[in-house]
Design an enzyme around this catalytic site. Sequence first.
Site, PDB file in Angstrom:
ATOM      1  N   ILE A   2       0.835  -1.195   0.000  1.00 25.18           N
ATOM      2  CA  ILE A   2       0.000   0.000   0.000  1.00 25.18           C
ATOM      3  C   ILE A   2       0.874   1.250   0.000  1.00 25.18           C
ATOM      4  O   ILE A   2       2.013   1.218   0.479  1.00 25.18           O
ATOM      5  CB  ILE A   2      -0.958  -0.029   1.236  1.00 25.18           C
ATOM      6  CG1 ILE A   2      -1.943   1.148   1.215  1.00 25.18           C
ATOM      7  CG2 ILE A   2      -0.190  -0.129   2.534  1.00 25.18           C
ATOM      8  CD1 ILE A   2      -3.062   1.042   2.253  1.00 25.18           C
ATOM      9  N   CYS A   3       0.346   2.339  -0.552  1.00 27.40           N
ATOM     10  CA  CYS A   3       0.958   3.661  -0.548  1.00 27.40           C
ATOM     11  C   CYS A   3       2.200   3.687  -1.431  1.00 27.40           C
ATOM     12  O   CYS A   3       2.112   3.480  -2.627  1.00 27.40           O
ATOM     13  CB  CYS A   3       1.238   4.092   0.895  1.00 27.40           C
ATOM     14  SG  CYS A   3       1.615   5.844   1.092  1.00 27.40           S
ATOM     15  N   ALA A   4       3.372   3.935  -0.855  1.00 28.27           N
ATOM     16  CA  ALA A   4       4.605   3.936  -1.643  1.00 28.27           C
ATOM     17  C   ALA A   4       5.164   2.526  -1.821  1.00 28.27           C
ATOM     18  O   ALA A   4       5.956   2.283  -2.723  1.00 28.27           O
ATOM     19  CB  ALA A   4       5.653   4.824  -0.974  1.00 28.27           C
ATOM     20  N   TYR A   9       0.520   5.370  -4.008  1.00 27.45           N
ATOM     21  CA  TYR A   9       0.459   6.798  -3.684  1.00 27.45           C
ATOM     22  C   TYR A   9       0.843   7.602  -4.932  1.00 27.45           C
ATOM     23  O   TYR A   9       1.806   7.258  -5.612  1.00 27.45           O
ATOM     24  CB  TYR A   9       1.422   7.112  -2.523  1.00 27.45           C
ATOM     25  CG  TYR A   9       1.136   8.442  -1.873  1.00 27.45           C
ATOM     26  CD1 TYR A   9       0.165   8.551  -0.890  1.00 27.45           C
ATOM     27  CD2 TYR A   9       1.819   9.590  -2.258  1.00 27.45           C
ATOM     28  CE1 TYR A   9      -0.113   9.771  -0.288  1.00 27.45           C
ATOM     29  CE2 TYR A   9       1.551  10.815  -1.669  1.00 27.45           C
ATOM     30  CZ  TYR A   9       0.580  10.898  -0.686  1.00 27.45           C
ATOM     31  OH  TYR A   9       0.296  12.101  -0.101  1.00 27.45           O
TER      32      TYR A   9
END
Length: 182
Positions: free
Chosen positions: A102-104, A123
Amino acid sequence: MKSICIFLAEGFEESEALLPLDILRRGGMDVKTVSVTGDKIVTGSHQVSVVADVLFEEIKEEDVEMIVLPGGLPGSTNLDAHAGLDKLVNSFAAQSKSLAAICAAPLVYGKRGLLKGKKATCYPGFDKFLEGAEYTGNLVEVADNFILGKGPAAAAPFGFAILEKYAGVEKVNEIKKGMLFA
């Protein structure tokens, strides 16, 4: 017994590690937090320290059901730089085993070319690391053996997507109701 393993590096995004962990444990899943730092105490990007269940050196590949990578900086780049995790991720990918980030953190899979030809999210701005993937920008993207989340706002939907994979939609709805998610 195999465990869903959430890998923690210094600078991880707390919400992206702990909310999915909470959701999965509420759903009855066997989940372990794994420190890649050599120390069980790992500090997140917002200075929240967490005591991991185990050290990376204590796990065996055959005991890992799924690899889950929370985002955050420098957490994601620290995960990306960990040689043991690199080997584990590549082994999982070669066997089409379950991988989540998730995200980066999807950069870990993207930089290794593991997302080529797949729909992916992360992200905004980190999509440049998703080699050959079709960036969707969706909150959560499930593609083959990958579950990817966009960022902190996706922490709960990401956790629920992982829970659904292992426990089904009825269990997800039960946990959502208990947690007051609409």
